[in-house]
Design an enzyme around this catalytic site. Structure first.
Site, PDB file in Angstrom:
ATOM      1  N   GLU A  39       0.809  -1.219   0.000  1.00  0.00           N
ATOM      2  CA  GLU A  39       0.000   0.000   0.000  1.00  0.00           C
ATOM      3  C   GLU A  39       0.843   1.270   0.000  1.00  0.00           C
ATOM      4  O   GLU A  39       0.505   2.254  -0.676  1.00  0.00           O
ATOM      5  CB  GLU A  39      -0.949  -0.005   1.206  1.00  0.00           C
ATOM      6  CG  GLU A  39      -2.104  -0.986   1.088  1.00  0.00           C
ATOM      7  CD  GLU A  39      -1.705  -2.436   1.378  1.00  0.00           C
ATOM      8  OE1 GLU A  39      -2.495  -3.341   1.083  1.00  0.00           O
ATOM      9  OE2 GLU A  39      -0.576  -2.639   1.905  1.00  0.00           O
TER      10      GLU A  39
ATOM     11  N   HIS B 157     -11.374  -6.626   8.456  1.00  0.00           N
ATOM     12  CA  HIS B 157     -12.085  -6.237   7.236  1.00  0.00           C
ATOM     13  C   HIS B 157     -13.334  -5.410   7.548  1.00  0.00           C
ATOM     14  O   HIS B 157     -14.269  -5.376   6.750  1.00  0.00           O
ATOM     15  CB  HIS B 157     -12.502  -7.482   6.430  1.00  0.00           C
ATOM     16  CG  HIS B 157     -11.366  -8.271   5.884  1.00  0.00           C
ATOM     17  ND1 HIS B 157     -10.646  -9.173   6.643  1.00  0.00           N
ATOM     18  CD2 HIS B 157     -10.799  -8.277   4.652  1.00  0.00           C
ATOM     19  CE1 HIS B 157      -9.699  -9.715   5.903  1.00  0.00           C
ATOM     20  NE2 HIS B 157      -9.769  -9.188   4.683  1.00  0.00           N
TER      21      HIS B 157
END
Length: 335
Positions: free
Chosen positions: A57, A126
């Site tokens: 990322e 998540h």
């Protein structure tokens, strides 16, 4: 359109209008994204404008910043908001500072999209809602749409914005509105007013809230998933609540908030993220500062709990309609 289709359409419209718009991220190219929000773009625009990135990322955002400095308009997908923290340094120290550091000679027209929130049994890795860590960073713009119409219009507006924009997309809303009743049949966007998404180009102004329901008894400030939960809670409580979908957390529509709270004299703030130092704390402070002499009851927050998002107890954590309805009644009945 559902929200996935609206986001995909926004990408398509922007890429067709401007050759400088590029889209990339983990699985965002060939596969079309984990939620399929970029499906078909690589096939249409080629691998130089829609492509896959390594699982890194910080590198993804860093590459996007470099592209932006050279005049491109990168639109990045971070697969889940939970995974955005490795890129926080690049976002907060680089992307958000370029305009200031260069005295306006450079800007960073980068858009970072990422699915956020719970309601899908994603557990602690998540389901998180990290909006507060970005609203603390000057130089960023932070958006959270609650429906397909806004999702498309805000994304196109973000792509055209010269500064870095983070769009947190409530994944529980991708395929339909969600009022928080997990044990009821799922609904789609087909028959919902905000699912009627125009084809082609349009924008939703960044920094403008939307009054979802007008009312006189209490102001409800919410965004994302909680917009639909609050509407369900209002019906359950039977309270004449004015529900405001903030849509844009930074910049914030203070005028809309102040006007509503001064009218109703009461305020309930609802968000899914944990309570301590959540975005609701900033909203409370602003309402207190600007509307103190109009308040007839203490400002109340309904939020997630101060714990990692639990998998087995998801619906205890999730601020559902029953919990919000109880808060509405309590605030309205307060003397």
């Amino acid at each position: 359109m559902n929200m996935i289709e609206a986001i995909r359409d926004a990408h398509d419209v922007a890429m067709e209008r401007d050759d400088d718009v590029v889209v990339f991220g983990e699985d965002a190219g060939y596969f079309g994204g984990v939620f399929r929000c970029t499906a078909g773009l690589q096939e249409k625009y080629g691998t130089s404008r829609c492509f896959d990135a390594p699982i890194a990322e910080s590198g993804i955002v860093g590459a996007g910043i470099g592209m932006a400095a050279y005049g491109l308009k990168p639109v990045i997908e971070i697969q889940f908001a939970d995974y955005i923290t490795p890129a926080y340094d690049q976002i907060s120290q680089e992307a958000a500072r370029i305009r200031y550091r260069s005295n306006g000679q450079f800007t960073c027209p980068i858009v970072i999209r990422t699915p956020t929130g719970g309601g899908i049994y994603g557990g602690q890795t998540h389901s998180q809602s990290p909006e507060a860590i970005f609203t603390h960073v000057t130089g960023l713009k932070v958006l959270i749409p609650s429906n397909p119409y806004d999702a498309k219009g805000l994304l196109i507006a973000a792509i055209e914005d010269p500064d870095p924009v983070i769009i947190l997309e409530p994944k529980r809303l991708y395929n339909g509105p969600f009022e928080g009743y997990h044990d009821r049949a799922l609904k789609g966007w087909k028959d919902h007013e905000d699912g009627q998404v125009p084809e082609g180009y349009y924008t939703v102004e960044i920094g403008k809230a939307k009054t979802v329901r007008a009312g006189n008894a209490v102001t409800v400030l919410c965004y994302g998933n909680m917009v639909h939960v609050c509407q369900a809670a209002q019906e359950e409580a039977g309270v004449d609540a004015e529900i405001i979908d903030l849509r844009s957390l930074l910049p914030l529509d203070l005028e809309a908030i102040e006007t509503s709270v001064k009218k109703t004299g009461r305020c309930v703030i609802v968000h899914e993220a944990t309570k301590t130092c959540g975005y609701g704390a900033e909203l409370m402070a602003l309402v207190q500062e600007r509307c103190f002499y109009h308040l007839e009851a203490p400002i109340t927050r309904v939020t997630g709990w101060d714990t990692p998002y639990p998998h087995a107890q998801e619906w205890t954590y999730f601020p559902g309609p029953t919990r919000v309805a109880a808060a509405l009644k309590k605030v309205v009945e307060a003397k």
